[in-house]
Design a protein around this motif. Sequence first.
Motif, PDB file in Angstrom:
ATOM      1  N   ASP A 189       0.812  -1.217   0.000  1.00 58.58           N
ATOM      2  CA  ASP A 189       0.000   0.000   0.000  1.00 58.58           C
ATOM      3  C   ASP A 189       0.849   1.273   0.000  1.00 58.58           C
ATOM      4  OD1 ASP A 189       0.899   0.240   2.631  1.00 58.58           O
ATOM      5  OD2 ASP A 189      -1.077   0.007   3.542  1.00 58.58           O
ATOM      6  N   ARG A 191      -4.043   1.002  -6.081  1.00 60.76           N
ATOM      7  CA  ARG A 191      -5.415   0.845  -6.587  1.00 60.76           C
ATOM      8  C   ARG A 191      -5.502  -0.345  -7.539  1.00 60.76           C
ATOM      9  NH1 ARG A 191      -7.880   5.777  -9.428  1.00 60.76           N
ATOM     10  NH2 ARG A 191      -9.675   4.372  -9.392  1.00 60.76           N
ATOM     11  N   LEU A 215      -6.736  -4.075  -5.868  1.00 60.61           N
ATOM     12  CA  LEU A 215      -8.159  -4.402  -5.767  1.00 60.61           C
ATOM     13  C   LEU A 215      -8.785  -4.518  -7.147  1.00 60.61           C
ATOM     14  CD1 LEU A 215     -10.698  -4.874  -4.109  1.00 60.61           C
ATOM     15  CD2 LEU A 215     -11.001  -2.394  -3.970  1.00 60.61           C
ATOM     16  N   SER A 216      -8.389  -3.653  -8.064  1.00 57.49           N
ATOM     17  CA  SER A 216      -8.943  -3.714  -9.417  1.00 57.49           C
ATOM     18  C   SER A 216      -8.610  -5.042 -10.093  1.00 57.49           C
ATOM     19  CB  SER A 216      -8.418  -2.546 -10.251  1.00 57.49           C
ATOM     20  OG  SER A 216      -8.988  -2.562 -11.543  1.00 57.49           O
ATOM     21  N   ALA A 229      -7.956  -7.891  -8.635  1.00 57.16           N
ATOM     22  CA  ALA A 229      -8.748  -8.934  -7.973  1.00 57.16           C
ATOM     23  C   ALA A 229     -10.191  -8.917  -8.456  1.00 57.16           C
ATOM     24  CB  ALA A 229      -8.691  -8.752  -6.459  1.00 57.16           C
ATOM     25  N   GLU A 230     -10.769  -7.732  -8.571  1.00 55.57           N
ATOM     26  CA  GLU A 230     -12.170  -7.632  -8.987  1.00 55.57           C
ATOM     27  C   GLU A 230     -12.363  -8.020 -10.444  1.00 55.57           C
ATOM     28  OE1 GLU A 230     -13.129  -3.625  -7.801  1.00 55.57           O
ATOM     29  OE2 GLU A 230     -13.928  -4.305  -5.886  1.00 55.57           O
ATOM     30  N   PRO A 245     -16.318 -11.929  -3.077  1.00 59.92           N
ATOM     31  CA  PRO A 245     -15.366 -11.680  -1.984  1.00 59.92           C
ATOM     32  C   PRO A 245     -15.887 -12.166  -0.640  1.00 59.92           C
ATOM     33  CG  PRO A 245     -16.505  -9.654  -2.561  1.00 59.92           C
ATOM     34  CD  PRO A 245     -16.936 -10.679  -3.567  1.00 59.92           C
ATOM     35  N   GLU A 298     -12.547  -9.685   4.797  1.00 63.55           N
ATOM     36  CA  GLU A 298     -11.128  -9.338   4.873  1.00 63.55           C
ATOM     37  C   GLU A 298     -10.581  -9.687   6.256  1.00 63.55           C
ATOM     38  OE1 GLU A 298      -9.090  -5.208   5.604  1.00 63.55           O
ATOM     39  OE2 GLU A 298      -9.610  -5.330   3.467  1.00 63.55           O
ATOM     40  N   THR A 324      -7.983 -10.973   1.385  1.00 66.49           N
ATOM     41  CA  THR A 324      -9.375 -11.199   0.991  1.00 66.49           C
ATOM     42  C   THR A 324      -9.403 -12.315  -0.038  1.00 66.49           C
ATOM     43  OG1 THR A 324      -9.833  -8.828   1.280  1.00 66.49           O
ATOM     44  CG2 THR A 324     -11.483 -10.137   0.105  1.00 66.49           C
ATOM     45  N   LEU A 370      -6.358 -11.877  -2.612  1.00 59.85           N
ATOM     46  CA  LEU A 370      -5.792 -10.528  -2.612  1.00 59.85           C
ATOM     47  C   LEU A 370      -5.037 -10.308  -1.305  1.00 59.85           C
ATOM     48  CD1 LEU A 370      -5.537  -7.575  -3.618  1.00 59.85           C
ATOM     49  CD2 LEU A 370      -7.806  -7.164  -2.635  1.00 59.85           C
ATOM     50  N   GLU A 427      -2.835  -7.430   0.463  1.00 60.40           N
ATOM     51  CA  GLU A 427      -2.387  -6.034   0.479  1.00 60.40           C
ATOM     52  C   GLU A 427      -1.470  -5.838   1.680  1.00 60.40           C
ATOM     53  OE1 GLU A 427      -6.011  -3.470  -1.070  1.00 60.40           O
ATOM     54  OE2 GLU A 427      -6.696  -5.066   0.272  1.00 60.40           O
TER      55      GLU A 427
END
Length: 291
Positions: A192, A200, A203-204, A206-207, A217, A220, A234, A246, A248
Amino acid sequence: AGAALGPGGARRYHLYRPPDVQAGERLPLLVMLHGCGQTGRDFAASTRMNLLAARERFFVLYPEQDRLAHPQGCWNWYDRRFGKADAEAATLMAAVDQACTLYLVDRERIAVAGLSAGAGMAALMATRYPARFKAVAMHSGVAPGAARSPATALGAMRGRHVPPMPATAVGKAMGAAAVFTTLPPLMVVHGDADLVVSARNALSAAEVWATATGASPGIERTVQRGKRHAMRVTEFKRKGRTFVMLCEVKGLGHAWSGGAPRLPFSDAAGPNASRLIWGFASKQFKALAAS
């Protein structure tokens, strides 16, 4: 050491073979794609993946970008508009095929992982050749489908062009609409505090992958071992199976988490990404063997 020839030209590689491989014994293969400013040997040193491979018994393939193809040694993962990325991915697959032919590789147990530009290329290879890989890992990379040219790649690295996308947009962006249900499971590791590739993207990525595989999902959770950086985890699952994990990492910059100390693009204070990635890949191998 070796070299492979494909649509993107020739690329050198070296392969780590664990000691005492027995006649007829077929072992898994992990393809490791370095980041910009690195060589394959630099990547092997910073990740210390060979030490893990010796203990867990698997081959590691380190392809190397040609500086004539990119002056900074970056993989051209983003250049989809003019076909350079796809040609390079095909050349890397030629290196994988060559390793499978020359060594006792179990073709049903192959995974691919990469850092930064290598992460982008790993994702591209998994979407272009989904049947060849049982797991893929992106460390500090740009979200799949976020760039198709050098200009959009720079924007995506800075955190632009990476919002969550609906399934139809994902299909167009990734060029893999027909193979969504066969995409291999993905692990995303990102710091991070990354100032080179915006967090950013984690997460993008992963989604995007979760949308493509129909995964949802879970809750977390935070994981921390000793004084290492904490990690938010997650899992995105479908029918009980994890298709995206994911991770982070708090306080991690643009560096391999848990890598060798005092080397570029390596942070010894982070959770050990090499162990995380191999653990994730080997779990997929076992799940498929049991099914």
